[in-house]
Write a protein that holds these residues in place. Structure first.
Motif, PDB file in Angstrom:
ATOM      1  N   ALA A 235      36.112  43.776  48.948  1.00 30.06           N
ATOM      2  CA  ALA A 235      35.798  42.329  49.439  1.00 30.06           C
ATOM      3  C   ALA A 235      34.626  42.162  48.623  1.00 30.06           C
ATOM      4  CB  ALA A 235      35.574  42.415  50.865  1.00 30.06           C
ATOM      5  N   ARG A 237      31.033  39.044  49.213  1.00 31.11           N
ATOM      6  CA  ARG A 237      30.511  37.903  49.771  1.00 31.11           C
ATOM      7  C   ARG A 237      29.439  37.580  48.519  1.00 31.11           C
ATOM      8  NH1 ARG A 237      26.935  40.695  54.802  1.00 31.11           N
ATOM      9  NH2 ARG A 237      25.676  41.725  53.479  1.00 31.11           N
ATOM     10  N   LYS A 249      35.017  38.611  51.867  1.00 34.06           N
ATOM     11  CA  LYS A 249      36.314  38.141  51.853  1.00 34.06           C
ATOM     12  C   LYS A 249      37.159  39.040  50.842  1.00 34.06           C
ATOM     13  CE  LYS A 249      35.175  34.697  54.433  1.00 34.06           C
ATOM     14  NZ  LYS A 249      35.357  34.465  55.674  1.00 34.06           N
TER      15      LYS A 249
END
Length: 626
Positions: A235, A237, A249
């Motif tokens: 992920a 960010r 995300k």
């Protein structure tokens, strides 16, 4: 079981496994999970199996079950390529693969050198015969707390400076983007956090730059016994002062997560071996990730088109993944043994992967690359033989090699040769004791693997290319030896230079640089210390030594030395240990420099010797330009 017997057994098992013949192309790749639901179901099955195994262990362990079966702690965190841009045409980094730049502590942007040191970026003008500090800037986001963060590597793409670090407090790899202009001025742009475990390796580098593609390999350990396993998936960010964990995300959906037919080892860690590619051509960085599930031990190597990740399970079973940089599906092979480090790999122009192996190894995380043991072999397989992970490299792809894979083994591909050897014991010996000669093995990897053993009067601490030939550097007692190696139809020791009372001041590959100047001619630079000194993480090398290579005859040109005295108080707030070293030889536009901590020293050849011309300090307390 002896390591020799172990290797023999492994190879016989591989041969009997119904492997694909070398050179055939099964045309298969790893299969991704079909959906988030399919991935979630698989993880739930693993959780249930591990919970059942844990309950069984508790029954068997009786009174000690509560102590012995406690959940393990969170994973320990410790410390055809595209043409280069005009700014990168004159590289200052000693890279493994042409066209694949590696994150380092000094880079060139136009007429400026850019340095990353102790949590700050610095620029120094060197164009137009200048030598002048220009600017400095924190290597982290304004207003952020840099404590618990390490800023280790830097890359430059056009007018973007990228700083790569690891933040224990913010959780993962930190990517800082900065603008640099033609005058060397710096400006902060943005910071991103990439979820990962610690990437640190004493030998390898976390980041690569291929064209405008910023490439990371990062391991992600999945803890299936506690919490949501999806909380550990790849992920990204963008940082802001009020950033929260939910800002991350996912950048690897289920359809970009792959596994083989191998079931995870129960009781052992499960790792998502993740390759992230970020596009620096856009001002707002965009990243996509591909991940494969495998055991914890790993070594990775980046070619112009793929990342190869070699994973090791407990015992000797291994697998190697080929993860293309264009986002297409990975492929894999079952293999045996373990590489030493990234220099054990070569994706050769004839469409093969070549890997030097030891019988046992646990990857190159932290200092694991210096460990490993057992018999040695060369694996050579066609890239077309990679498939969906069910196939094994055939036994005929392995060639047994002499020598044991001892502590600190060095290896390097130079032209048609693979060279490897051990450092031996460089300590002092009594006057009446002869120094034991050390073998340097030279293997012709492409034409049947013929092997020579060259006898050196010193250890093998570093192997580097000198154009089409090589130099081997190592200690004999209190002296540092440089042996040039001619790599023709046969390998042969050509000449030797001895620097008395000296030792290497930098073990990382970026500490060395060779500047070719004509056919068979060039200049070597290497940081050195006195024989009684020990490299310190907070001090500079005593000097950078320069040698002339002329037809493999090595002659000393002299050294550029650090100024003795008290290290300046720079008010360091982050990354206050030089884990990646702080000394480099630099060759720019016919000029010679030595980067020595906060000093940049320029030398010039006068009557066949390097003489100091001038020096500047770019330490924060001395710089008035911000």
């Amino acid at each position: 079981m002896s390591s020799a017997l172990k290797i023999t057994l492994i190879l016989s098992l591989l041969l009997s496994a119904g492997c694909h013949a070398a050179g055939t192309a099964p045309g298969k790749t790893l299969a991704p999970f079909s959906s988030e639901q399919a991935l979630s179901s698989y993880l739930q099955q693993l959780q249930a199996r591990q919970a059942a195994q844990q309950r069984e262990q508790q029954k068997l362990q009786g009174a000690t079950a509560q102590y012995m079966s406690a959940p393990p702690p969170a994973p320990m965190v410790a410390k055809a390529a595209p043409a280069a841009s005009a700014e990168a045409a004159e590289s200052v980094t000693n890279v493994q693969t042409a066209g694949v730049d590696e994150g380092g502590i000094v880079k060139l942007h136009g007429k400026h050198l850019v340095m990353l040191r102790r949590g700050k970026l610095f620029t120094v003008q060197v164009g137009g015969k200048a030598l002048q500090p220009v600017a400095s800037l924190d290597a982290f986001a304004p207003g952020s707390d840099p404590s618990g963060s390490w800023y280790d590597e830097m890359l430059i793409d056009r007018d973007t400076v990228v700083v790569i670090g690891y933040s224990y407090s913010r959780g993962g790899t930190e990517i800082g983007l900065f603008d640099i202009d033609a005058d060397g001025k710096l400006a902060y742009r943005a910071t991103y956090h990439l979820r990962s475990n610690d990437y640190y390796s004493s030998r390898n580098y976390a980041s690569r730059l291929i064209g405008s593609k910023l490439v990371f390999y990062s391991p992600l350990s999945l803890n299936l016994r506690r919490g949501d396993p999806f909380g550990g998936f790849p992920a990204l960010r963008r940082w802001r002062p009020d950033a929260i964990p939910s800002d991350f995300k996912r950048i690897a959906p289920a359809t970009r997560i792959y596994r083989t037919d191998e079931d995870p080892e129960m009781g052992a860690g499960l790792t998502l071996h993740t390759v992230t590619v970020c596009d620096l051509a856009q001002r707002d960085m965009r990243c996509e990730a591909t991940a494969v599930m495998g055991p914890q031990g790993r070594v990775f190597y980046v070619s112009g088109e793929s990342v190869f990740v070699w994973t090791t399970r407990r015992g000797s079973d291994s697998g190697v993944f080929r993860i293309p940089l264009d986002g297409t599906a990975p492929s894999a092979l079952k293999v045996a043994g373990a590489p030493v480090d990234q220099f054990s790999f070569l994706e050769s122009a004839d469409g093969h992967l070549n890997v030097l192996l030891r019988a046992e190894g646990q990857g190159d995380a932290m200092w694991d690359g210096t460990r490993g043991r057992g018999d040695m072999a060369l694996l050579r397989v066609p890239l077309a033989s990679f498939s969906d992970g069910r196939d094994s490299a055939p036994a005929s792809s392995y060639k047994a090699l002499p020598g044991g894979g001892g502590y600190g083994l060095q290896n390097r591909y130079v032209g048609p040769y693979l060279l490897y050897g051990n450092p031996g014991n460089p300590g002092r010996r009594k006057a009446d004791q002869a120094w034991p000669r050390q073998p340097l093995y030279a293997v012709r990897w492409a034409d049947g693997g013929s092997v020579q053993a060259l006898s050196l009067p010193h250890g093998v601490e570093r192997i580097e290319a000198l154009g089409d030939d090589a130099v081997v550097i190592g200690a004999q007692g209190k002296d540092l030896h440089f042996s040039s190696i001619r790599l023709g139809a046969q390998a042969a020791i050509a000449a030797r230079y001895i620097r008395a009372d000296a030792a290497q001041g930098e073990s990382r590959s970026h500490g060395f640089f060779y500047k070719p100047q004509a056919a068979g001619e060039g200049m070597i630079g290497l940081p050195i210390l006195g024989a009684e000194e020990r490299p310190g993480l907070n001090k500079s090398a005593a000097s950078v030594l320069y040698l002339r290579n002329s037809g493999l005859q090595l002659t000393e040109l002299g050294a550029l030395a650090a100024r003795p005295g008290q290290t300046p108080d720079d008010g360091c707030r982050a990354s206050c240990v030089d884990w990646y070293g702080n000394a480099r030889p630099l060759f720019l536009q016919g000029r010679v420099f030595a980067l020595l901590g906060y000093e940049l020293v320029e030398g010039a050849l006068k009557e066949g010797q390097i003489r100091e011309v001038r020096r500047i300090s770019y330490a924060p307390i001395a710089s008035t330009l911000r």
